[in-house]
Scaffold this motif. Structure first.
Motif, PDB file in Angstrom:
ATOM      1  N   SER A 126       0.685  -1.199  -0.046  1.00 56.54           N
ATOM      2  CA  SER A 126      -0.025  -0.032  -0.068  1.00 56.54           C
ATOM      3  C   SER A 126       0.901   1.437  -0.008  1.00 56.54           C
ATOM      4  O   SER A 126       0.402   2.360  -0.806  1.00 56.54           O
ATOM      5  CB  SER A 126      -0.863  -0.023   1.156  1.00 56.54           C
ATOM      6  OG  SER A 126      -0.226  -0.284   2.592  1.00 56.54           O
ATOM      7  N   ILE A 127       1.923   1.199   0.714  1.00 56.66           N
ATOM      8  CA  ILE A 127       2.716   2.451   0.863  1.00 56.66           C
ATOM      9  C   ILE A 127       3.420   2.512  -0.789  1.00 56.66           C
ATOM     10  O   ILE A 127       3.631   3.733  -1.284  1.00 56.66           O
ATOM     11  CB  ILE A 127       4.027   2.176   1.641  1.00 56.66           C
ATOM     12  CG1 ILE A 127       3.502   2.224   3.133  1.00 56.66           C
ATOM     13  CG2 ILE A 127       5.176   3.237   1.498  1.00 56.66           C
ATOM     14  CD1 ILE A 127       4.510   2.063   4.242  1.00 56.66           C
ATOM     15  N   THR A 128       3.656   1.475  -1.276  1.00 56.31           N
ATOM     16  CA  THR A 128       4.417   1.564  -2.741  1.00 56.31           C
ATOM     17  C   THR A 128       3.120   2.020  -3.715  1.00 56.31           C
ATOM     18  O   THR A 128       3.588   3.028  -4.564  1.00 56.31           O
ATOM     19  CB  THR A 128       5.058   0.350  -3.156  1.00 56.31           C
ATOM     20  OG1 THR A 128       6.121  -0.171  -2.432  1.00 56.31           O
ATOM     21  CG2 THR A 128       5.602   0.309  -4.569  1.00 56.31           C
ATOM     22  N   ALA A 129       2.086   1.631  -3.615  1.00 58.03           N
ATOM     23  CA  ALA A 129       0.933   1.960  -4.552  1.00 58.03           C
ATOM     24  C   ALA A 129       0.745   3.566  -4.337  1.00 58.03           C
ATOM     25  O   ALA A 129       0.513   4.334  -5.202  1.00 58.03           O
ATOM     26  CB  ALA A 129      -0.272   1.014  -4.327  1.00 58.03           C
ATOM     27  N   PHE A 130       0.480   4.085  -3.234  1.00 55.76           N
ATOM     28  CA  PHE A 130       0.487   5.277  -2.630  1.00 55.76           C
ATOM     29  C   PHE A 130       1.545   6.272  -3.371  1.00 55.76           C
ATOM     30  O   PHE A 130       1.280   7.402  -3.674  1.00 55.76           O
ATOM     31  CB  PHE A 130       0.338   5.516  -1.106  1.00 55.76           C
ATOM     32  CG  PHE A 130       0.150   6.919  -0.681  1.00 55.76           C
ATOM     33  CD1 PHE A 130      -1.061   7.789  -1.252  1.00 55.76           C
ATOM     34  CD2 PHE A 130       1.049   7.469   0.313  1.00 55.76           C
ATOM     35  CE1 PHE A 130      -1.050   8.965  -0.647  1.00 55.76           C
ATOM     36  CE2 PHE A 130       0.644   8.682   0.748  1.00 55.76           C
ATOM     37  CZ  PHE A 130       0.007   9.497   0.357  1.00 55.76           C
ATOM     38  N   HIS A 131       2.782   5.688  -3.112  1.00 56.67           N
ATOM     39  CA  HIS A 131       3.876   6.714  -3.663  1.00 56.67           C
ATOM     40  C   HIS A 131       4.072   6.569  -4.970  1.00 56.67           C
ATOM     41  O   HIS A 131       4.121   7.804  -5.686  1.00 56.67           O
ATOM     42  CB  HIS A 131       5.105   6.096  -3.073  1.00 56.67           C
ATOM     43  CG  HIS A 131       6.397   6.615  -3.575  1.00 56.67           C
ATOM     44  ND1 HIS A 131       6.964   6.242  -4.756  1.00 56.67           N
ATOM     45  CD2 HIS A 131       7.069   7.763  -3.124  1.00 56.67           C
ATOM     46  CE1 HIS A 131       8.238   6.997  -4.968  1.00 56.67           C
ATOM     47  NE2 HIS A 131       8.187   7.790  -4.133  1.00 56.67           N
ATOM     48  N   ASP A 132       3.753   5.546  -5.849  1.00 58.75           N
ATOM     49  CA  ASP A 132       4.039   5.478  -7.030  1.00 58.75           C
ATOM     50  C   ASP A 132       2.746   6.064  -7.874  1.00 58.75           C
ATOM     51  O   ASP A 132       3.008   6.302  -8.922  1.00 58.75           O
ATOM     52  CB  ASP A 132       4.253   3.973  -7.852  1.00 58.75           C
ATOM     53  CG  ASP A 132       5.671   3.508  -7.202  1.00 58.75           C
ATOM     54  OD1 ASP A 132       6.490   4.468  -6.748  1.00 58.75           O
ATOM     55  OD2 ASP A 132       5.765   2.135  -7.414  1.00 58.75           O
ATOM     56  N   GLY A 133       1.629   6.010  -7.379  1.00 59.16           N
ATOM     57  CA  GLY A 133       0.379   6.396  -7.818  1.00 59.16           C
ATOM     58  C   GLY A 133       0.119   7.811  -7.657  1.00 59.16           C
ATOM     59  O   GLY A 133       0.882   8.777  -8.026  1.00 59.16           O
ATOM     60  N   ILE A 134      -0.823   8.142  -6.465  1.00 61.36           N
ATOM     61  CA  ILE A 134      -1.387   9.291  -6.227  1.00 61.36           C
ATOM     62  C   ILE A 134      -0.082  10.518  -5.976  1.00 61.36           C
ATOM     63  O   ILE A 134      -0.226  11.566  -6.236  1.00 61.36           O
ATOM     64  CB  ILE A 134      -2.436   9.543  -5.190  1.00 61.36           C
ATOM     65  CG1 ILE A 134      -2.927  10.911  -5.128  1.00 61.36           C
ATOM     66  CG2 ILE A 134      -2.021   8.963  -4.015  1.00 61.36           C
ATOM     67  CD1 ILE A 134      -4.409  10.894  -4.418  1.00 61.36           C
ATOM     68  N   LEU A 135       0.864   9.971  -5.068  1.00 57.53           N
ATOM     69  CA  LEU A 135       1.788  11.008  -4.636  1.00 57.53           C
ATOM     70  C   LEU A 135       2.745  11.481  -5.481  1.00 57.53           C
ATOM     71  O   LEU A 135       3.140  12.544  -5.964  1.00 57.53           O
ATOM     72  CB  LEU A 135       2.598  10.366  -3.463  1.00 57.53           C
ATOM     73  CG  LEU A 135       3.141  11.116  -2.792  1.00 57.53           C
ATOM     74  CD1 LEU A 135       2.308  12.124  -1.917  1.00 57.53           C
ATOM     75  CD2 LEU A 135       4.138  10.262  -1.529  1.00 57.53           C
ATOM     76  N   MET A 136       3.333  10.457  -6.465  1.00 53.54           N
ATOM     77  CA  MET A 136       4.255  11.044  -7.624  1.00 53.54           C
ATOM     78  C   MET A 136       3.389  11.823  -8.669  1.00 53.54           C
ATOM     79  O   MET A 136       3.900  12.649  -9.297  1.00 53.54           O
ATOM     80  CB  MET A 136       4.796   9.696  -8.201  1.00 53.54           C
ATOM     81  CG  MET A 136       5.698   9.194  -7.288  1.00 53.54           C
ATOM     82  SD  MET A 136       7.197   9.789  -7.170  1.00 53.54           S
ATOM     83  CE  MET A 136       7.904   9.937  -8.792  1.00 53.54           C
ATOM     84  N   TRP A 137       2.259  11.216  -9.080  1.00 52.85           N
ATOM     85  CA  TRP A 137       1.398  12.225 -10.235  1.00 52.85           C
ATOM     86  C   TRP A 137       1.079  13.586  -9.446  1.00 52.85           C
ATOM     87  O   TRP A 137       1.278  14.335 -10.375  1.00 52.85           O
ATOM     88  CB  TRP A 137       0.365  11.248 -10.534  1.00 52.85           C
ATOM     89  CG  TRP A 137       0.461  10.198 -11.549  1.00 52.85           C
ATOM     90  CD1 TRP A 137       0.477   8.707 -11.158  1.00 52.85           C
ATOM     91  CD2 TRP A 137       0.859  10.405 -12.757  1.00 52.85           C
ATOM     92  NE1 TRP A 137       0.598   8.200 -12.232  1.00 52.85           N
ATOM     93  CE2 TRP A 137       0.984   9.071 -13.198  1.00 52.85           C
ATOM     94  CE3 TRP A 137       1.140  11.551 -13.227  1.00 52.85           C
ATOM     95  CZ2 TRP A 137       1.383   8.852 -14.663  1.00 52.85           C
ATOM     96  CZ3 TRP A 137       1.672  11.073 -14.892  1.00 52.85           C
ATOM     97  CH2 TRP A 137       1.827   9.817 -15.359  1.00 52.85           C
ATOM     98  N   SER A 138       0.646  13.456  -8.163  1.00 56.04           N
ATOM     99  CA  SER A 138       0.560  14.828  -7.522  1.00 56.04           C
ATOM    100  C   SER A 138       1.469  15.888  -7.665  1.00 56.04           C
ATOM    101  O   SER A 138       1.503  16.933  -8.059  1.00 56.04           O
ATOM    102  CB  SER A 138       0.105  14.525  -6.102  1.00 56.04           C
ATOM    103  OG  SER A 138      -1.220  13.961  -6.227  1.00 56.04           O
TER     104      SER A 138
END
Length: 291
Positions: free
Chosen positions: A38-50
């Motif tokens: 979940s940390i990786t998904a959060f980082h690679d998804g919404i956090l990096m795109w934001s």
């Protein structure tokens, strides 16, 4: 390039698969637990795109301002000092961005601090779900105590304990030459694969605050004197995974690593039987040698 989600996700496996950081690695360490998923998904998804969109927007605004409002094109500066619409926008947009980031991050944090009961589902790689990963209740409880400057581990239900100290270069080179410098320890914490481990973390009552962190597990929690904090992990792959104290705890803060060895359930049963009958070395002798 490293700031864009595409390039971050495309990092070569060779710099990414070990249970410890490697030279030149810029991505998160490889996940082997639902928490780290979940940390990786959060980082690679919404956090990096934001952050990528925010950087692009700010850069575009700066370029536009430099070109449109330089002294050559505006020899007479504007006289106004306020613009209500702009002020509302630049106040509201950051709030919206923070809310978008905060909602999934609270879910990830809740997963880390909620020990499984066999019924609650966890986020895993889909942080926008209400929980899709089933995790069994804990079968093993370990108490980690931060000392100055090393770690004590206790298998609470089994009634055995060990001390884990960083190896100096002479000993590491002689006995564990392939293990990483400043991370190799004399006694690894041994746990079974595919097993939920309840991790209780504290520090010596006469000591200072430490923090127990193992990146591949997604575990990071403070070790506070007089307080028993709790988190958990369930490793799905065997191997040796490293972490460190991540709280500035004094002169040897950089020299109290964490090494967790994940073995099969049969190997762990043999290890624990020997450990309870003798000592750590007897238990460790039942496991395949790790150089």
């Amino acid at each position: 390039m490293a700031l864009t989600p595409t390039f971050a996700a495309a990092q070569e496996e060779t710099g990414y698969t070990a249970g410890h950081p490697l030279p030149g690695q810029f991505h998160l360490q490889r996940s082997v637990t639902p928490i780290m998923d979940s940390i990786t998904a959060f980082h690679d998804g919404i956090l990096m795109w934001s952050i990528s969109l925010i950087v692009a927007l700010v850069l575009a605004l700066l370029v536009w301002i430099v070109i449109r409002y330089n002294a050559k094109r505006n020899p007479v500066p504007a006289a106004f000092t306020h613009n209500t619409a702009i002020e509302v926008v630049w106040t509201v947009l950051p709030i919206v961005a923070l809310i978008v980031i905060a909602i999934p991050s609270f879910g990830v944090l809740s997963d880390q601090l909620t020990t499984p009961d066999g019924e609650r589902k966890y986020l895993g790689s889909n942080i926008f779900s209400f929980g899709e990963v089933e995790v069994p209740a804990p079968e093993l409880t370990i108490k980690a105590t931060g000392q100055q400057w090393y770690w004590d581990y206790e298998y609470v239900d089994q009634g055995v304990a060990l001390t884990s100290i960083m190896m100096n270069e002479t000993d590491r080179t002689a006995t564990k030459p392939n293990q990483p410098r400043l991370l190799a320890v004399d006694n690894e914490l041994v746990v079974p694969v595919d097993t939920t481990v309840r991790l209780q973390v504290t520090a010596d009552p006469m000591g200072v605050i430490h923090a127990f962190a193992v990146p591949s597990f997604g575990v990071k929690i403070d070790a506070v004197p007089g307080r028993l904090n709790e988190t958990w992990f369930n490793a799905r792959e065997t191997g040796l995974y490293y972490g460190q104290c991540s709280e500035l705890c004094g002169k040897d803060h950089a020299f109290m690593p964490i090494a967790v060895r994940v073995v099969t359930k049969d190997e762990f049963a043999a290890y624990m039987t020997a450990f309870q009958a003798g000592d750590y070395n007897a238990g460790n002798a039942t496991l395949a040698a790790v150089q």
